[in-house]
Design a protein around this motif. Sequence first.
Motif, mmCIF file in Angstrom:
data_model
loop_
_atom_site.group_PDB
_atom_site.id
_atom_site.type_symbol
_atom_site.label_atom_id
_atom_site.label_comp_id
_atom_site.label_asym_id
_atom_site.label_seq_id
_atom_site.Cartn_x
_atom_site.Cartn_y
_atom_site.Cartn_z
ATOM 1 N N LEU A 1 0.820 -1.221 0.000
ATOM 2 C CA LEU A 1 0.000 0.000 0.000
ATOM 3 C C LEU A 1 0.847 1.261 0.000
ATOM 4 O O LEU A 1 0.310 2.370 -0.040
ATOM 5 N N HIS A 2 2.171 1.081 0.093
ATOM 6 C CA HIS A 2 3.127 2.200 -0.001
ATOM 7 C C HIS A 2 2.918 3.250 1.089
ATOM 8 O O HIS A 2 3.148 4.443 0.865
ATOM 9 N N PHE A 3 2.497 2.799 2.275
ATOM 10 C CA PHE A 3 2.364 3.741 3.382
ATOM 11 C C PHE A 3 3.730 4.168 3.911
ATOM 12 O O PHE A 3 3.882 5.266 4.431
ATOM 13 N N GLY A 4 4.698 3.281 3.791
ATOM 14 C CA GLY A 4 6.010 3.543 4.366
ATOM 15 C C GLY A 4 6.030 3.183 5.845
ATOM 16 O O GLY A 4 4.984 3.111 6.504
ATOM 17 N N LEU A 5 7.221 2.981 6.367
ATOM 18 C CA LEU A 5 7.366 2.553 7.756
ATOM 19 C C LEU A 5 6.900 3.599 8.766
ATOM 20 O O LEU A 5 6.152 3.270 9.701
ATOM 21 N N PRO A 6 7.283 4.890 8.636
ATOM 22 C CA PRO A 6 6.845 5.877 9.638
ATOM 23 C C PRO A 6 5.336 6.048 9.686
ATOM 24 O O PRO A 6 4.735 6.053 10.770
ATOM 25 N N ALA A 7 4.690 6.193 8.516
ATOM 26 C CA ALA A 7 3.241 6.403 8.491
ATOM 27 C C ALA A 7 2.499 5.174 8.995
ATOM 28 O O ALA A 7 1.512 5.283 9.741
ATOM 29 N N THR A 8 2.956 3.986 8.590
ATOM 30 C CA THR A 8 2.328 2.752 9.054
ATOM 31 C C THR A 8 2.454 2.625 10.567
ATOM 32 O O THR A 8 1.492 2.244 11.253
ATOM 33 N N SER A 9 3.619 2.954 11.101
ATOM 34 C CA SER A 9 3.840 2.859 12.543
ATOM 35 C C SER A 9 2.910 3.795 13.300
ATOM 36 O O SER A 9 2.316 3.417 14.321
ATOM 37 N N ALA A 10 2.775 5.026 12.803
ATOM 38 C CA ALA A 10 1.904 5.999 13.468
ATOM 39 C C ALA A 10 0.445 5.562 13.419
ATOM 40 O O ALA A 10 -0.276 5.601 14.432
ATOM 41 N N LEU A 11 0.002 5.119 12.243
ATOM 42 C CA LEU A 11 -1.385 4.694 12.078
ATOM 43 C C LEU A 11 -1.707 3.493 12.953
ATOM 44 O O LEU A 11 -2.726 3.473 13.669
ATOM 45 N N GLY B 1 4.229 -4.593 17.418
ATOM 46 C CA GLY B 1 5.492 -5.159 17.881
ATOM 47 C C GLY B 1 6.478 -5.346 16.749
ATOM 48 O O GLY B 1 7.677 -5.077 16.886
ATOM 49 N N THR B 2 5.976 -5.802 15.604
ATOM 50 C CA THR B 2 6.819 -5.933 14.410
ATOM 51 C C THR B 2 7.359 -4.581 13.977
ATOM 52 O O THR B 2 8.555 -4.439 13.659
ATOM 53 N N LEU B 3 6.496 -3.578 13.975
ATOM 54 C CA LEU B 3 6.899 -2.249 13.523
ATOM 55 C C LEU B 3 7.923 -1.610 14.459
ATOM 56 O O LEU B 3 8.823 -0.884 14.011
ATOM 57 N N ILE B 4 7.801 -1.864 15.753
ATOM 58 C CA ILE B 4 8.788 -1.328 16.701
ATOM 59 C C ILE B 4 10.177 -1.854 16.369
ATOM 60 O O ILE B 4 11.151 -1.091 16.279
ATOM 61 N N THR B 5 10.268 -3.164 16.178
ATOM 62 C CA THR B 5 11.566 -3.754 15.845
ATOM 63 C C THR B 5 12.060 -3.268 14.490
ATOM 64 O O THR B 5 13.254 -2.972 14.320
ATOM 65 N N PHE C 1 5.939 -6.734 24.502
ATOM 66 C CA PHE C 1 7.370 -7.026 24.504
ATOM 67 C C PHE C 1 7.661 -8.413 23.933
ATOM 68 O O PHE C 1 8.707 -8.614 23.306
ATOM 69 N N THR C 2 6.747 -9.382 24.132
ATOM 70 C CA THR C 2 6.984 -10.701 23.533
ATOM 71 C C THR C 2 6.945 -10.615 22.011
ATOM 72 O O THR C 2 7.732 -11.281 21.333
ATOM 73 N N PHE C 3 6.054 -9.776 21.477
ATOM 74 C CA PHE C 3 5.973 -9.653 20.021
ATOM 75 C C PHE C 3 7.196 -8.931 19.460
ATOM 76 O O PHE C 3 7.736 -9.325 18.417
ATOM 77 N N ALA C 4 7.615 -7.861 20.113
ATOM 78 C CA ALA C 4 8.802 -7.143 19.648
ATOM 79 C C ALA C 4 10.040 -8.031 19.751
ATOM 80 O O ALA C 4 10.875 -8.079 18.839
#
Length: 262
Positions: free
Chosen positions: A43-53, A87-91, A147-150
């Motif tokens: 969807l081309h949101f990018g990492l920063p925008a996806t993380s915020a959303l 958790g995935t996005l944090i890592t 934390f387990t997911f990250a």
Amino acid sequence: MNETGINSALVKVPVIITLYFWIIKILATTVGETGADFLIFNLHFGLPATSALMGVLLAVILYTQVKAGRYIPGLYWVAVVMVSIVGTLITDNLTDNLGVPLEVSTIAFSALLVVTFWLWHRVEGSLSIHSIFTLRRELFYWAAILFTFALGTAAGDLMAESVGLGYALSALIFGAVIALITTAYYAFNLNGVLAFWLAYVITRPLGASIGDWLSQDVANGGLGLGTVGTTAVFLAAILGLVGYLTISQVDAPRLTEAKNAA
């Protein structure tokens, strides 16, 4: 551990840990891995925008979960899927944007998880998921899960990519570890709470490795099924199983005490 005297209607999470729980958990961890990639790349949101959303959506869903007066399977598992994605996005942010090595992330999240469990046990006297019926315990519970997911994302990527074992072999190794934990619980009386949380942590890198193996290109060691197809199939499976739990209530009988230890 079963906390006698607690009406299961008060508990905010699954009371009885069934095979369905573990299947949905693994499916949810896979969706966390492939779903994040789908939003970022397809969807081309990018990492920063996806993380915020996803961070905002997670906050809304967790608020709804915490305010709910009882365990609602659909709401609970939506929260788990969202925690998996965040958790995935944090890592991913630590690795891709800040350049933090996966080894450091794995150690840091392990330490944060240990501290969370230590504080939880020190304050509440138990880590049993059968006692999640107060706000403070529920907040500890969701912090531990995040934390387990990250940690699982970092450990899975570390094994598959940095160490170079590949996704399929990594999945087999994590699956073997879970089998050992299960054997120790049933055959050697490993403490139920310890067994639950050990398995919970390991199912994250297992699901992430499975997701990457299915979705990544063949050139990268995957099967090339793509994030769209993998995410759709696994989400459909989650919806079907959660629908069954909602109707059957096999994991949360309302008027009886919890009968199984974690």
